[in-house]
Design an enzyme around this catalytic site. Sequence first.
Site, PDB file in Angstrom:
ATOM      1  N   GLU A   1      -0.257   3.280  10.261  1.00 22.61           N
ATOM      2  CA  GLU A   1      -1.721   3.364  10.008  1.00 22.61           C
ATOM      3  C   GLU A   1      -2.303   4.610  10.679  1.00 22.61           C
ATOM      4  OE1 GLU A   1      -2.115  -0.508   8.065  1.00 22.61           O
ATOM      5  OE2 GLU A   1      -3.868   0.628   8.636  1.00 22.61           O
TER       6      GLU A   1
ATOM      7  N   PHE B   1       0.875  -1.185   0.000  1.00 24.96           N
ATOM      8  CA  PHE B   1       0.000   0.000   0.000  1.00 24.96           C
ATOM      9  C   PHE B   1       0.906   1.227   0.000  1.00 24.96           C
ATOM     10  CE2 PHE B   1      -2.086   3.203   2.749  1.00 24.96           C
ATOM     11  CZ  PHE B   1      -3.367   3.281   2.212  1.00 24.96           C
TER      12      PHE B   1
HETATM   13  C1  LIG Z   1       7.568   0.468   9.835  1.00 27.22           C
HETATM   14  C2  LIG Z   1       6.588   1.343   9.114  1.00 27.22           C
HETATM   15  C3  LIG Z   1       5.737   0.793   8.171  1.00 27.22           C
HETATM   16  C4  LIG Z   1       4.881   1.603   7.433  1.00 27.22           C
HETATM   17  N1  LIG Z   1       4.115   1.055   6.420  1.00 27.22           N
HETATM   18  C5  LIG Z   1       3.454   1.890   5.575  1.00 27.22           C
HETATM   19  C6  LIG Z   1       2.818   1.381   4.395  1.00 27.22           C
HETATM   20  O1  LIG Z   1       2.805   0.182   4.144  1.00 27.22           O
HETATM   21  N2  LIG Z   1       2.244   2.264   3.537  1.00 27.22           N
HETATM   22  C7  LIG Z   1       2.234   3.597   3.772  1.00 27.22           C
HETATM   23  O2  LIG Z   1       1.698   4.340   2.942  1.00 27.22           O
HETATM   24  N3  LIG Z   1       2.793   4.124   4.893  1.00 27.22           N
HETATM   25  C8  LIG Z   1       3.421   3.299   5.788  1.00 27.22           C
HETATM   26  N4  LIG Z   1       4.031   3.807   6.902  1.00 27.22           N
HETATM   27  C9  LIG Z   1       4.002   5.244   7.149  1.00 27.22           C
HETATM   28  C10 LIG Z   1       3.244   5.649   8.391  1.00 27.22           C
HETATM   29  O3  LIG Z   1       1.863   5.526   8.191  1.00 27.22           O
HETATM   30  C11 LIG Z   1       3.704   7.069   8.755  1.00 27.22           C
HETATM   31  O4  LIG Z   1       5.004   6.943   9.294  1.00 27.22           O
HETATM   32  C12 LIG Z   1       2.782   7.743   9.721  1.00 27.22           C
HETATM   33  O5  LIG Z   1       1.561   8.024   9.113  1.00 27.22           O
HETATM   34  C13 LIG Z   1       3.376   9.033  10.294  1.00 27.22           C
HETATM   35  O6  LIG Z   1       3.940   9.845   9.313  1.00 27.22           O
HETATM   36  P1  LIG Z   1       5.416  10.431   9.531  1.00 27.22           P
HETATM   37  O7  LIG Z   1       6.289   9.284   9.848  1.00 27.22           O
HETATM   38  O8  LIG Z   1       5.782  11.264   8.360  1.00 27.22           O
HETATM   39  O9  LIG Z   1       5.309  11.316  10.829  1.00 27.22           O
HETATM   40  P2  LIG Z   1       4.842  12.861  10.912  1.00 27.22           P
HETATM   41  O10 LIG Z   1       3.563  13.044  10.168  1.00 27.22           O
HETATM   42  O11 LIG Z   1       5.980  13.719  10.551  1.00 27.22           O
HETATM   43  O12 LIG Z   1       4.534  12.997  12.460  1.00 27.22           O
HETATM   44  C14 LIG Z   1       5.560  13.247  13.419  1.00 27.22           C
HETATM   45  C15 LIG Z   1       4.887  13.465  14.776  1.00 27.22           C
HETATM   46  O13 LIG Z   1       4.013  14.607  14.709  1.00 27.22           O
HETATM   47  C16 LIG Z   1       2.700  14.231  15.108  1.00 27.22           C
HETATM   48  N5  LIG Z   1       1.734  14.981  14.306  1.00 27.22           N
HETATM   49  C17 LIG Z   1       1.751  15.224  12.970  1.00 27.22           C
HETATM   50  N6  LIG Z   1       0.686  15.964  12.603  1.00 27.22           N
HETATM   51  C18 LIG Z   1      -0.041  16.192  13.727  1.00 27.22           C
HETATM   52  C19 LIG Z   1      -1.250  16.885  14.014  1.00 27.22           C
HETATM   53  N7  LIG Z   1      -1.967  17.492  13.066  1.00 27.22           N
HETATM   54  N8  LIG Z   1      -1.680  16.913  15.288  1.00 27.22           N
HETATM   55  C20 LIG Z   1      -0.993  16.289  16.274  1.00 27.22           C
HETATM   56  N9  LIG Z   1       0.157  15.604  16.060  1.00 27.22           N
HETATM   57  C21 LIG Z   1       0.621  15.560  14.813  1.00 27.22           C
HETATM   58  C22 LIG Z   1       2.596  12.725  14.844  1.00 27.22           C
HETATM   59  O14 LIG Z   1       1.602  12.146  15.632  1.00 27.22           O
HETATM   60  C23 LIG Z   1       4.013  12.280  15.200  1.00 27.22           C
HETATM   61  O15 LIG Z   1       4.104  12.100  16.592  1.00 27.22           O
HETATM   62  C24 LIG Z   1       4.845   2.992   7.694  1.00 27.22           C
HETATM   63  C25 LIG Z   1       5.664   3.538   8.687  1.00 27.22           C
HETATM   64  C26 LIG Z   1       6.532   2.739   9.380  1.00 27.22           C
HETATM   65  C27 LIG Z   1       7.444   3.375  10.411  1.00 27.22           C
END
Ligand SMILES: Cc1cc2nc3c(=O)[nH]c(=O)nc-3n(C[C@H](O)[C@H](O)[C@H](O)COP(=O)(O)OP(=O)(O)OC[C@H]3O[C@@H](n4cnc5c(N)ncnc54)[C@H](O)[C@@H]3O)c2cc1C
Length: 379
Positions: free
Chosen positions: A363, A123
Amino acid sequence: MIDFSLSEEQKAFQKTARDFARKEIAPSALDYDKNPRFPGDIIQKAHAAGLMNLTCPKEYGGQGLGLVDSSIITEELTVGCVALSSMFGINSLACGPILVGASPEQKMKFLLPLNQAGRTASFGLTEREAGSDAGSLKTRAKKEGDHYLLNGSKCFITNASYASLYTIFATLDPSKGAKGICGFIVPRESAGLSIGKVEDKMGQRALDVAEVILENVLVPRENLLGNEGEGFKWAMEALDEGRVNIATCGLGIARAAFECAVSYAKTRVQFGKPIGTFQAPNFMLADMAAAVESARLLTWYAGSLADQHKRFSREAAQAKFFATDAAMRVTTDAVQIHGGYGYTKEFVVEKLMRDAKLTQIYEGTNQVNRIVAGGWLVR
Ligand SMILES: Cc1cc2nc3c(=O)[nH]c(=O)nc-3n(C[C@H](O)[C@H](O)[C@H](O)COP(=O)(O)OP(=O)(O)OC[C@H]3O[C@@H](n4cnc5c(N)ncnc54)[C@H](O)[C@@H]3O)c2cc1C
Protein backbone atom coordinates in the site's frame (compact mmCIF):
# COMPACT_ATOMS: atom_id res chain seq x y z
CA MET A 1 -14.85 17.36 24.87
CA ILE A 2 -13.10 14.51 23.08
CA ASP A 3 -14.50 11.16 24.10
CA PHE A 4 -12.63 8.00 23.05
CA SER A 5 -15.18 5.59 24.50
CA LEU A 6 -17.02 3.26 22.11
CA SER A 7 -20.79 3.30 21.58
CA GLU A 8 -22.83 0.25 22.61
CA GLU A 9 -23.09 -0.70 18.92
CA GLN A 10 -19.31 -0.42 18.46
CA LYS A 11 -18.69 -2.52 21.56
CA ALA A 12 -21.05 -5.16 20.16
CA PHE A 13 -19.33 -5.52 16.80
CA GLN A 14 -15.90 -5.30 18.46
CA LYS A 15 -16.93 -8.30 20.57
CA THR A 16 -18.25 -10.17 17.54
CA ALA A 17 -14.93 -9.64 15.76
CA ARG A 18 -12.86 -10.52 18.85
CA ASP A 19 -14.82 -13.75 19.42
CA PHE A 20 -14.53 -14.62 15.73
CA ALA A 21 -10.76 -14.03 15.75
CA ARG A 22 -10.32 -16.18 18.87
CA LYS A 23 -12.53 -19.02 17.64
CA GLU A 24 -12.09 -19.10 13.87
CA ILE A 25 -8.77 -17.37 13.05
CA ALA A 26 -6.15 -17.66 15.82
CA PRO A 27 -6.34 -21.44 16.34
CA SER A 28 -5.35 -22.18 12.72
CA ALA A 29 -3.00 -19.20 12.14
CA LEU A 30 0.25 -21.14 12.73
CA ASP A 31 -0.92 -24.05 10.59
CA TYR A 32 -1.78 -21.71 7.68
CA ASP A 33 1.60 -20.04 8.17
CA LYS A 34 3.32 -23.43 7.74
CA ASN A 35 1.00 -24.72 5.00
CA PRO A 36 -0.42 -21.75 3.06
CA ARG A 37 -3.73 -22.52 1.32
CA PHE A 38 -7.04 -20.83 0.53
CA PRO A 39 -8.99 -20.22 3.77
CA GLY A 40 -12.36 -20.68 2.04
CA ASP A 41 -14.21 -21.91 5.14
CA ILE A 42 -12.96 -19.00 7.27
CA ILE A 43 -14.01 -16.52 4.57
CA GLN A 44 -17.50 -18.02 4.37
CA LYS A 45 -17.85 -17.85 8.16
CA ALA A 46 -16.63 -14.23 8.19
CA HIS A 47 -19.18 -13.44 5.51
CA ALA A 48 -21.97 -15.09 7.51
CA ALA A 49 -20.89 -13.16 10.64
CA GLY A 50 -21.08 -9.81 8.79
CA LEU A 51 -17.33 -9.24 9.00
CA MET A 52 -16.67 -8.67 5.28
CA ASN A 53 -17.08 -5.65 3.01
CA LEU A 54 -17.33 -3.43 6.06
CA THR A 55 -17.42 0.02 4.44
CA CYS A 56 -19.31 -0.99 1.28
CA PRO A 57 -22.86 0.47 1.37
CA LYS A 58 -25.66 -1.95 2.26
CA GLU A 59 -27.40 -1.44 -1.09
CA TYR A 60 -24.37 -3.12 -2.73
CA GLY A 61 -24.26 -5.98 -0.26
CA GLY A 62 -21.79 -4.48 2.24
CA GLN A 63 -22.12 -3.66 5.94
CA GLY A 64 -22.46 0.11 5.39
CA LEU A 65 -20.07 0.99 8.25
CA GLY A 66 -17.76 3.97 8.60
CA LEU A 67 -13.98 3.71 8.52
CA VAL A 68 -13.54 4.05 12.31
CA ASP A 69 -16.05 1.23 12.85
CA SER A 70 -14.25 -0.83 10.24
CA SER A 71 -10.94 -0.18 12.00
CA ILE A 72 -12.36 -1.34 15.35
CA ILE A 73 -13.40 -4.63 13.71
CA THR A 74 -10.23 -5.09 11.63
CA GLU A 75 -7.98 -4.57 14.66
CA GLU A 76 -9.66 -7.52 16.41
CA LEU A 77 -9.48 -9.76 13.33
CA THR A 78 -5.82 -8.88 12.81
CA VAL A 79 -4.92 -9.81 16.37
CA GLY A 80 -6.07 -13.31 15.32
CA CYS A 81 -3.92 -13.37 12.16
CA VAL A 82 -3.27 -10.57 9.69
CA ALA A 83 -2.79 -12.87 6.72
CA LEU A 84 -6.02 -14.82 7.19
CA SER A 85 -8.13 -11.74 7.90
CA SER A 86 -6.59 -9.92 4.92
CA MET A 87 -7.77 -12.70 2.61
CA PHE A 88 -11.30 -11.31 3.03
CA GLY A 89 -10.29 -7.76 4.07
CA ILE A 90 -8.73 -7.34 0.60
CA ASN A 91 -12.23 -6.74 -0.82
CA SER A 92 -12.24 -3.22 0.59
CA LEU A 93 -9.14 -2.30 -1.46
CA ALA A 94 -10.15 -4.31 -4.53
CA CYS A 95 -13.66 -2.86 -4.61
CA GLY A 96 -12.55 0.63 -3.52
CA PRO A 97 -11.99 1.91 -7.09
CA ILE A 98 -15.47 0.63 -8.03
CA LEU A 99 -17.05 2.44 -5.08
CA VAL A 100 -15.37 5.74 -5.93
CA GLY A 101 -15.34 5.56 -9.74
CA ALA A 102 -18.21 3.38 -10.98
CA SER A 103 -21.80 4.31 -11.84
CA PRO A 104 -24.64 3.07 -9.59
CA GLU A 105 -25.52 0.53 -12.32
CA GLN A 106 -21.96 -0.83 -12.39
CA LYS A 107 -21.87 -1.07 -8.59
CA MET A 108 -25.16 -2.95 -8.60
CA LYS A 109 -24.00 -5.27 -11.40
CA PHE A 110 -20.54 -6.14 -10.02
CA LEU A 111 -20.51 -5.51 -6.26
CA LEU A 112 -23.91 -6.85 -5.21
CA PRO A 113 -23.45 -10.45 -6.49
CA LEU A 114 -19.82 -10.54 -5.30
CA ASN A 115 -20.69 -9.40 -1.81
CA GLN A 116 -23.90 -11.40 -1.46
CA ALA A 117 -22.03 -14.62 -2.27
CA GLY A 118 -19.06 -13.84 0.00
CA ARG A 119 -16.66 -13.98 -2.94
CA THR A 120 -13.36 -12.09 -3.04
CA ALA A 121 -11.66 -9.67 -5.43
CA SER A 122 -8.18 -8.27 -6.20
CA PHE A 123 -6.65 -4.86 -6.83
CA GLY A 124 -4.26 -4.90 -9.80
CA LEU A 125 -2.00 -1.85 -10.02
CA THR A 126 1.63 -2.96 -9.45
CA GLU A 127 3.88 -4.21 -12.26
CA ARG A 128 7.47 -5.52 -12.28
CA GLU A 129 8.80 -2.18 -13.54
CA ALA A 130 6.17 0.02 -11.86
CA GLY A 131 6.01 -0.38 -8.07
CA SER A 132 6.36 2.87 -6.12
CA ASP A 133 6.17 4.65 -9.47
CA ALA A 134 2.76 3.14 -10.28
CA GLY A 135 1.93 5.97 -12.70
CA SER A 136 4.52 4.55 -15.12
CA LEU A 137 2.67 1.25 -15.57
CA LYS A 138 2.87 -0.41 -19.00
CA THR A 139 -0.15 -2.73 -19.22
CA ARG A 140 -1.87 -1.54 -22.40
CA ALA A 141 -5.55 -0.87 -23.04
CA LYS A 142 -6.43 -0.58 -26.72
CA LYS A 143 -9.82 0.76 -27.69
CA GLU A 144 -11.60 -1.27 -30.38
CA GLY A 145 -15.21 -0.26 -31.11
CA ASP A 146 -17.32 -0.88 -28.00
CA HIS A 147 -14.63 -2.70 -26.05
CA TYR A 148 -10.99 -2.55 -24.92
CA LEU A 149 -8.24 -5.14 -25.32
CA LEU A 150 -5.88 -5.47 -22.31
CA ASN A 151 -2.32 -6.76 -22.63
CA GLY A 152 0.38 -6.91 -19.95
CA SER A 153 0.98 -8.35 -16.52
CA LYS A 154 0.54 -7.35 -12.90
CA CYS A 155 2.70 -8.63 -10.06
CA PHE A 156 2.31 -8.97 -6.28
CA ILE A 157 -1.47 -9.06 -6.54
CA THR A 158 -3.06 -10.09 -3.25
CA ASN A 159 -5.62 -12.89 -3.57
CA ALA A 160 -5.00 -13.09 -7.35
CA SER A 161 -5.27 -16.89 -7.45
CA TYR A 162 -8.75 -16.90 -5.90
CA ALA A 163 -10.39 -13.61 -6.90
CA SER A 164 -13.73 -13.58 -8.70
CA LEU A 165 -13.04 -10.16 -10.15
CA TYR A 166 -10.12 -7.78 -10.54
CA THR A 167 -9.85 -4.03 -10.71
CA ILE A 168 -7.11 -3.63 -13.31
CA PHE A 169 -5.28 -0.43 -14.21
CA ALA A 170 -3.98 -0.10 -17.77
CA THR A 171 -2.85 2.73 -20.00
CA LEU A 172 -4.28 3.90 -23.31
CA ASP A 173 -1.11 5.87 -23.95
CA PRO A 174 2.05 5.48 -21.80
CA SER A 175 3.34 8.87 -23.03
CA LYS A 176 0.52 10.52 -21.02
CA GLY A 177 1.83 9.05 -17.72
CA ALA A 178 -0.81 8.84 -14.97
CA LYS A 179 -3.30 10.75 -17.16
CA GLY A 180 -3.38 7.88 -19.68
CA ILE A 181 -4.41 5.28 -17.09
CA CYS A 182 -7.90 3.76 -17.04
CA GLY A 183 -9.50 1.50 -14.44
CA PHE A 184 -11.37 -1.63 -15.56
CA ILE A 185 -13.54 -4.20 -13.84
CA VAL A 186 -12.32 -7.54 -15.16
CA PRO A 187 -14.24 -10.72 -14.25
CA ARG A 188 -12.19 -13.82 -13.44
CA GLU A 189 -13.67 -15.83 -16.31
CA SER A 190 -12.45 -13.34 -18.97
CA ALA A 191 -10.64 -15.22 -21.77
CA GLY A 192 -6.91 -14.42 -21.80
CA LEU A 193 -6.65 -13.77 -18.03
CA SER A 194 -4.37 -16.22 -16.24
CA ILE A 195 -2.38 -16.48 -13.01
CA GLY A 196 1.42 -16.59 -13.17
CA LYS A 197 4.02 -16.87 -10.42
CA VAL A 198 2.70 -17.29 -6.88
CA GLU A 199 5.10 -15.59 -4.42
CA ASP A 200 6.80 -17.56 -1.63
CA LYS A 201 6.96 -14.96 1.14
CA MET A 202 8.80 -14.28 4.40
CA GLY A 203 5.64 -13.52 6.38
CA GLN A 204 1.86 -13.26 6.00
CA ARG A 205 2.29 -16.63 4.35
CA ALA A 206 -1.44 -17.40 4.20
CA LEU A 207 -1.91 -14.31 2.06
CA ASP A 208 -2.04 -15.39 -1.57
CA VAL A 209 0.06 -13.05 -3.72
CA ALA A 210 0.52 -13.76 -7.42
CA GLU A 211 0.97 -12.43 -10.94
CA VAL A 212 -2.03 -11.68 -13.16
CA ILE A 213 -1.30 -12.11 -16.85
CA LEU A 214 -3.50 -10.39 -19.42
CA GLU A 215 -3.29 -11.57 -23.05
CA ASN A 216 -5.80 -9.92 -25.38
CA VAL A 217 -8.39 -9.75 -22.60
CA LEU A 218 -11.55 -8.25 -24.08
CA VAL A 219 -13.28 -5.86 -21.66
CA PRO A 220 -16.60 -4.27 -22.67
CA ARG A 221 -16.97 -0.46 -22.52
CA GLU A 222 -19.45 -0.81 -19.65
CA ASN A 223 -16.62 -2.19 -17.45
CA LEU A 224 -14.60 1.06 -17.66
CA LEU A 225 -14.54 2.97 -14.35
CA GLY A 226 -15.72 6.53 -15.00
CA ASN A 227 -14.04 8.07 -18.02
CA GLU A 228 -10.85 7.29 -19.90
CA GLY A 229 -7.78 8.65 -18.08
CA GLU A 230 -9.43 8.68 -14.64
CA GLY A 231 -8.10 5.31 -13.48
CA PHE A 232 -5.09 6.57 -11.54
CA LYS A 233 -7.32 8.95 -9.59
CA TRP A 234 -9.65 6.08 -8.58
CA ALA A 235 -6.67 3.93 -7.58
CA MET A 236 -5.22 6.68 -5.36
CA GLU A 237 -8.61 7.39 -3.73
CA ALA A 238 -9.01 3.69 -2.95
CA LEU A 239 -5.50 3.67 -1.47
CA ASP A 240 -6.45 6.40 1.02
CA GLU A 241 -8.91 4.03 2.66
CA GLY A 242 -6.52 1.12 2.07
CA ARG A 243 -3.81 2.90 4.05
CA VAL A 244 -6.12 3.32 7.04
CA ASN A 245 -6.80 -0.42 6.80
CA ILE A 246 -3.08 -1.25 6.68
CA ALA A 247 -2.46 1.10 9.62
CA THR A 248 -5.08 -0.97 11.42
CA CYS A 249 -3.28 -4.17 10.43
CA GLY A 250 -0.06 -2.73 11.91
CA LEU A 251 -1.98 -1.82 15.04
CA GLY A 252 -3.48 -5.31 15.37
CA ILE A 253 -0.11 -7.04 14.88
CA ALA A 254 1.54 -4.68 17.40
CA ARG A 255 -1.20 -5.30 19.95
CA ALA A 256 -0.92 -9.07 19.56
CA ALA A 257 2.86 -8.89 20.11
CA PHE A 258 2.48 -6.51 23.06
CA GLU A 259 -0.05 -8.83 24.76
CA CYS A 260 2.30 -11.82 24.29
CA ALA A 261 5.22 -9.81 25.69
CA VAL A 262 3.31 -8.67 28.80
CA SER A 263 2.14 -12.17 29.53
CA TYR A 264 5.66 -13.63 29.09
CA ALA A 265 7.30 -10.87 31.12
CA LYS A 266 4.96 -11.60 34.05
CA THR A 267 5.65 -15.33 34.08
CA ARG A 268 9.27 -15.83 32.98
CA VAL A 269 11.46 -15.82 36.11
CA GLN A 270 15.21 -15.09 36.08
CA PHE A 271 17.36 -14.06 39.05
CA GLY A 272 14.39 -15.05 41.22
CA LYS A 273 12.03 -12.42 39.78
CA PRO A 274 9.63 -12.09 36.81
CA ILE A 275 11.67 -10.46 34.02
CA GLY A 276 8.98 -7.77 33.62
CA THR A 277 10.05 -6.29 36.95
CA PHE A 278 13.57 -5.51 35.63
CA GLN A 279 13.82 -1.98 34.30
CA ALA A 280 15.06 -2.82 30.79
CA PRO A 281 12.18 -5.14 29.77
CA ASN A 282 9.74 -3.01 31.77
CA PHE A 283 10.66 0.13 29.79
CA MET A 284 10.31 -1.86 26.59
CA LEU A 285 6.75 -2.79 27.62
CA ALA A 286 5.99 0.87 28.43
CA ASP A 287 7.24 1.94 24.98
CA MET A 288 5.23 -0.83 23.33
CA ALA A 289 2.01 0.24 25.09
CA ALA A 290 2.58 3.86 24.01
CA ALA A 291 3.25 2.75 20.42
CA VAL A 292 0.07 0.65 20.25
CA GLU A 293 -2.12 3.38 21.69
CA SER A 294 -0.71 6.20 19.58
CA ALA A 295 -1.02 4.02 16.44
CA ARG A 296 -4.69 3.49 17.28
CA LEU A 297 -5.35 7.21 17.81
CA LEU A 298 -3.72 8.23 14.50
CA THR A 299 -5.63 5.50 12.69
CA TRP A 300 -8.99 6.43 14.17
CA TYR A 301 -8.29 10.10 13.46
CA ALA A 302 -7.71 9.41 9.75
CA GLY A 303 -10.83 7.21 9.70
CA SER A 304 -12.92 9.87 11.42
CA LEU A 305 -12.00 12.43 8.73
CA ALA A 306 -13.11 9.94 6.06
CA ASP A 307 -16.36 9.37 7.94
CA GLN A 308 -16.97 13.15 7.90
CA HIS A 309 -16.33 13.15 4.11
CA LYS A 310 -13.24 15.33 4.58
CA ARG A 311 -9.98 14.92 2.67
CA PHE A 312 -7.81 12.44 4.58
CA SER A 313 -4.90 11.52 2.24
CA ARG A 314 -2.22 13.03 4.49
CA GLU A 315 -3.64 11.57 7.69
CA ALA A 316 -4.08 8.13 6.07
CA ALA A 317 -0.45 8.11 4.87
CA GLN A 318 0.75 9.32 8.29
CA ALA A 319 -1.26 6.66 10.15
CA LYS A 320 0.04 4.00 7.74
CA PHE A 321 3.73 4.69 8.19
CA PHE A 322 3.46 5.39 11.92
CA ALA A 323 1.38 2.32 12.83
CA THR A 324 3.34 -0.10 10.67
CA ASP A 325 6.73 1.19 11.85
CA ALA A 326 5.31 0.75 15.36
CA ALA A 327 4.34 -2.83 14.48
CA MET A 328 7.90 -3.59 13.34
CA ARG A 329 9.42 -2.12 16.52
CA VAL A 330 6.92 -3.71 18.88
CA THR A 331 7.18 -7.18 17.32
CA THR A 332 11.00 -6.99 17.34
CA ASP A 333 10.94 -6.00 21.02
CA ALA A 334 8.43 -8.77 21.77
CA VAL A 335 10.91 -11.30 20.33
CA GLN A 336 13.63 -9.72 22.49
CA ILE A 337 11.52 -10.01 25.64
CA HIS A 338 11.03 -13.73 24.89
CA GLY A 339 14.84 -14.16 24.72
CA GLY A 340 15.99 -17.30 22.89
CA TYR A 341 12.47 -18.74 22.92
CA GLY A 342 11.25 -15.73 20.95
CA TYR A 343 13.48 -16.77 18.10
CA THR A 344 11.87 -20.22 17.90
CA LYS A 345 8.57 -21.35 16.46
CA GLU A 346 7.39 -22.20 19.97
CA PHE A 347 5.99 -18.67 20.38
CA VAL A 348 3.90 -16.69 17.91
CA VAL A 349 6.06 -13.55 18.26
CA GLU A 350 8.47 -14.67 15.52
CA LYS A 351 5.51 -14.97 13.11
CA LEU A 352 4.24 -11.55 14.17
CA MET A 353 7.66 -10.04 13.43
CA ARG A 354 7.69 -11.59 9.94
CA ASP A 355 4.07 -10.51 9.36
CA ALA A 356 4.80 -6.93 10.49
CA LYS A 357 7.57 -6.42 7.92
CA LEU A 358 5.14 -6.57 5.00
CA THR A 359 2.97 -3.80 6.41
CA GLN A 360 5.89 -1.37 5.92
CA ILE A 361 6.09 -2.33 2.23
CA TYR A 362 2.64 -2.71 0.64
CA GLU A 363 0.00 0.00 0.00
CA GLY A 364 2.95 2.24 -0.77
CA THR A 365 6.23 1.68 1.08
CA ASN A 366 6.64 3.76 4.22
CA GLN A 367 9.09 5.96 2.33
CA VAL A 368 6.40 6.65 -0.27
CA ASN A 369 3.81 7.31 2.44
CA ARG A 370 6.20 9.86 3.97
CA ILE A 371 6.49 11.48 0.54
CA VAL A 372 2.68 11.66 0.37
CA ALA A 373 2.27 13.04 3.90
CA GLY A 374 5.22 15.42 3.57
CA GLY A 375 3.96 16.67 0.22
CA TRP A 376 0.71 17.82 1.81
CA LEU A 377 2.62 19.75 4.47
CA VAL A 378 4.34 22.06 1.99
CA ARG A 379 1.62 22.26 -0.65
C1 LIG B 1 2.89 -9.29 -0.23
C2 LIG B 1 2.57 -8.13 -1.12
C3 LIG B 1 1.26 -7.87 -1.46
C4 LIG B 1 0.95 -6.85 -2.36
N1 LIG B 1 -0.36 -6.67 -2.78
C5 LIG B 1 -0.61 -5.81 -3.80
C6 LIG B 1 -1.91 -5.75 -4.40
O1 LIG B 1 -2.84 -6.41 -3.98
N2 LIG B 1 -2.08 -4.94 -5.48
C7 LIG B 1 -1.08 -4.19 -5.99
O2 LIG B 1 -1.31 -3.48 -6.98
N3 LIG B 1 0.16 -4.19 -5.44
C8 LIG B 1 0.42 -5.00 -4.37
N4 LIG B 1 1.67 -5.06 -3.82
C9 LIG B 1 2.74 -4.23 -4.37
C10 LIG B 1 3.27 -3.18 -3.42
O3 LIG B 1 2.35 -2.13 -3.28
C11 LIG B 1 4.65 -2.75 -3.95
O4 LIG B 1 5.54 -3.81 -3.66
C12 LIG B 1 5.12 -1.47 -3.34
O5 LIG B 1 4.34 -0.40 -3.78
C13 LIG B 1 6.59 -1.18 -3.65
O6 LIG B 1 6.91 -1.38 -4.99
P1 LIG B 1 8.19 -2.26 -5.38
O7 LIG B 1 8.06 -3.54 -4.66
O8 LIG B 1 8.31 -2.31 -6.86
O9 LIG B 1 9.41 -1.49 -4.75
P2 LIG B 1 10.23 -0.27 -5.42
O10 LIG B 1 9.28 0.77 -5.91
O11 LIG B 1 11.21 -0.82 -6.37
O12 LIG B 1 10.98 0.32 -4.15
C14 LIG B 1 12.20 -0.25 -3.67
C15 LIG B 1 12.71 0.65 -2.54
O13 LIG B 1 12.97 1.97 -3.04
C16 LIG B 1 12.24 2.93 -2.28
N5 LIG B 1 11.80 4.00 -3.18
C17 LIG B 1 11.26 3.90 -4.42
N6 LIG B 1 10.99 5.11 -4.93
C18 LIG B 1 11.36 6.02 -3.99
C19 LIG B 1 11.33 7.44 -3.91
N7 LIG B 1 10.85 8.21 -4.89
N8 LIG B 1 11.80 8.02 -2.79
C20 LIG B 1 12.27 7.28 -1.76
N9 LIG B 1 12.32 5.93 -1.78
C21 LIG B 1 11.87 5.32 -2.87
C22 LIG B 1 11.05 2.17 -1.69
O14 LIG B 1 10.56 2.82 -0.55
C23 LIG B 1 11.69 0.82 -1.40
O15 LIG B 1 12.36 0.87 -0.17
C24 LIG B 1 1.99 -6.04 -2.87
C25 LIG B 1 3.31 -6.26 -2.48
C26 LIG B 1 3.61 -7.30 -1.63
C27 LIG B 1 5.06 -7.55 -1.27
